[in-house]
Design a protein around this motif. Structure first.
Motif, short mmCIF file in Angstrom:
data_model
loop_
_atom_site.label_atom_id
_atom_site.label_comp_id
_atom_site.label_asym_id
_atom_site.label_seq_id
_atom_site.Cartn_x
_atom_site.Cartn_y
_atom_site.Cartn_z
N LEU A 148 0.96 -1.14 0.14
CA LEU A 148 -0.03 0.02 -0.18
C LEU A 148 0.79 1.17 0.12
O LEU A 148 0.53 2.32 -0.73
CB LEU A 148 -0.92 0.02 1.11
N PHE A 149 2.03 1.31 0.73
CA PHE A 149 2.85 2.23 0.81
C PHE A 149 3.49 2.71 -0.64
O PHE A 149 3.58 3.74 -1.08
CB PHE A 149 4.07 2.04 1.88
N ARG A 150 3.82 1.55 -1.21
CA ARG A 150 4.50 1.77 -2.68
C ARG A 150 3.24 2.11 -3.55
O ARG A 150 3.61 3.02 -4.34
CB ARG A 150 4.97 0.29 -3.01
N MET A 151 2.10 1.62 -3.64
CA MET A 151 1.15 2.14 -4.39
C MET A 151 0.77 3.57 -4.30
O MET A 151 0.53 4.36 -5.23
CB MET A 151 -0.52 1.35 -4.34
N VAL A 152 0.60 4.09 -2.99
CA VAL A 152 0.44 5.23 -2.79
C VAL A 152 1.55 6.30 -3.17
O VAL A 152 1.13 7.49 -3.74
CB VAL A 152 0.24 5.51 -1.19
N VAL A 153 2.56 6.08 -2.86
CA VAL A 153 3.89 6.77 -3.29
C VAL A 153 3.82 7.03 -4.89
O VAL A 153 3.79 7.95 -5.29
CB VAL A 153 5.08 6.55 -2.55
N GLY A 154 3.62 5.69 -5.55
CA GLY A 154 3.57 5.91 -6.88
C GLY A 154 2.59 6.49 -7.56
O GLY A 154 2.58 7.21 -8.61
N ALA B 135 10.53 16.99 -2.68
CA ALA B 135 11.71 16.27 -3.04
C ALA B 135 12.45 15.20 -2.21
O ALA B 135 12.74 14.30 -2.79
CB ALA B 135 12.52 17.15 -3.73
N ALA B 136 12.49 15.79 -0.86
CA ALA B 136 13.01 15.00 0.01
C ALA B 136 12.23 13.67 0.36
O ALA B 136 12.83 12.57 0.39
CB ALA B 136 13.58 15.66 1.14
N LEU B 137 11.04 13.74 0.59
CA LEU B 137 10.09 12.95 0.79
C LEU B 137 10.26 11.81 -0.21
O LEU B 137 10.16 10.47 0.07
CB LEU B 137 8.84 13.42 1.38
N PHE B 138 9.98 12.36 -1.61
CA PHE B 138 9.76 11.41 -2.54
C PHE B 138 11.36 10.57 -2.77
O PHE B 138 11.19 9.19 -2.91
CB PHE B 138 9.65 12.03 -3.97
N CYS B 139 12.36 11.24 -2.35
CA CYS B 139 13.60 10.43 -2.70
C CYS B 139 13.62 9.59 -1.63
O CYS B 139 14.13 8.34 -2.04
CB CYS B 139 14.59 11.71 -2.63
N TRP B 140 13.47 9.88 -0.31
CA TRP B 140 13.64 8.77 0.69
C TRP B 140 12.69 7.59 0.53
O TRP B 140 13.11 6.44 1.01
CB TRP B 140 13.69 9.17 2.16
N SER B 141 11.38 7.92 0.17
CA SER B 141 10.23 6.93 0.14
C SER B 141 10.51 5.99 -1.05
O SER B 141 10.43 5.00 -1.05
CB SER B 141 9.06 7.65 -0.33
N PHE B 142 11.21 6.51 -2.21
CA PHE B 142 11.67 5.63 -3.02
C PHE B 142 12.84 4.80 -2.85
O PHE B 142 12.88 3.55 -3.32
CB PHE B 142 11.79 6.29 -4.44
N ALA B 143 13.78 5.41 -2.24
CA ALA B 143 14.91 4.43 -1.74
C ALA B 143 14.47 3.40 -0.72
O ALA B 143 14.80 2.17 -0.82
CB ALA B 143 16.09 5.49 -0.82
N LEU B 144 13.46 3.38 0.08
CA LEU B 144 12.98 2.50 0.97
C LEU B 144 12.33 1.60 0.18
O LEU B 144 12.58 0.18 0.43
CB LEU B 144 11.88 3.14 1.80
N VAL B 145 11.39 1.92 -1.16
CA VAL B 145 11.05 0.91 -1.78
C VAL B 145 12.22 0.10 -2.41
O VAL B 145 12.05 -1.25 -2.84
CB VAL B 145 10.14 1.51 -2.87
N CYS C 13 7.93 6.35 -14.13
CA CYS C 13 8.35 5.67 -12.84
C CYS C 13 7.35 5.83 -11.69
O CYS C 13 6.98 4.59 -11.39
CB CYS C 13 9.44 6.38 -12.19
N GLY C 14 6.29 6.72 -11.70
CA GLY C 14 5.41 6.32 -10.90
C GLY C 14 4.31 5.39 -11.30
O GLY C 14 3.66 4.78 -10.38
N ALA C 15 4.15 5.54 -12.54
CA ALA C 15 3.01 4.32 -12.96
C ALA C 15 3.63 3.03 -12.91
O ALA C 15 2.91 1.85 -12.47
CB ALA C 15 2.99 4.32 -14.67
N LEU C 16 5.06 2.73 -13.10
CA LEU C 16 5.74 1.55 -12.74
C LEU C 16 5.68 1.01 -11.43
O LEU C 16 5.27 0.05 -11.09
CB LEU C 16 7.15 1.35 -13.34
N VAL C 17 5.85 1.86 -10.58
CA VAL C 17 6.06 1.77 -8.95
C VAL C 17 4.55 1.50 -8.60
O VAL C 17 4.56 0.49 -7.93
CB VAL C 17 6.78 2.87 -8.28
N LEU C 18 3.65 2.44 -8.91
CA LEU C 18 2.23 2.12 -8.57
C LEU C 18 1.97 0.47 -9.02
O LEU C 18 1.15 -0.16 -8.19
CB LEU C 18 1.17 3.12 -9.35
#
Length: 148
Positions: free
Chosen positions: A13-19, A105-115, A61-66
């Motif tokens: 769910l985290f990955r889908m919301v961020v994507g 930018a910082a939140l997206f950067c670290w969120s995607f790093a977590l994924v 990338c948003g579509a692929l991660v979603l």
């Protein structure tokens, strides 16, 4: 209550919301929808560096991660693009994100790093493809088990 059993669904769910949020951010810049680029109601001019290219990365990338498809590579590109955005666009305006407008930018950067590190979770096309191929899908767990 054992919350460890929710790790996989929570990660998915985290990955889908961020994507989805990243995808919407890119669509706003590319097509002027959802308020447009930076709330202007306008799209970024085609080919303009770096805004149009950043928006294209955000959409793809948003579509692929979603969807959870080629998730780790897509999240790595997304994380890198947000690190670039932070250090090149925002950081010259001030050191701290709250002062330079770089919180997203910082939140997206670290969120995607977590994924990138944790993977897409069980509710992803990547996991479905691995299951269909008969490959093992690693469970997401906060603990490591030690054999007795």
């Amino acid at each position: 209550m054992n919350l460890d059993r929710l790790n996989g669904p929570a990660l998915s769910l985290f990955r889908m919301v961020v994507g989805l949020l990243f995808l919407c951010h890119g669509l706003a810049s590319l097509f002027g929808v959802f308020g447009g680029n930076r709330g202007s109601g306008e799209a970024v001019p085609v080919g303009q560096w770096p805004g149009w290219w950043a928006a294209l990365i955000q959409v793809l990338c948003g579509a692929l991660v979603l969807a959870g498809l080629v998730t780790r590579p897509a999240a790595l590109v997304a994380s890198g693009s947000m690190a670039y955005a932070y250090f090149v666009v925002h950081q010259p305006e001030g050191l701290l994100p709250l002062r330079n407008g770089g919180e997203l930018a910082a939140l997206f950067c670290w969120s995607f790093a977590l994924v990138v590190v944790l993977g897409p979770g069980p509710w992803a096309l990547d996991a479905l493809i691995r299951r269909r191929r008969g490959e093992a899908v690693a469970p997401v767990s906060g603990r490591t088990s030690v054999p007795a």
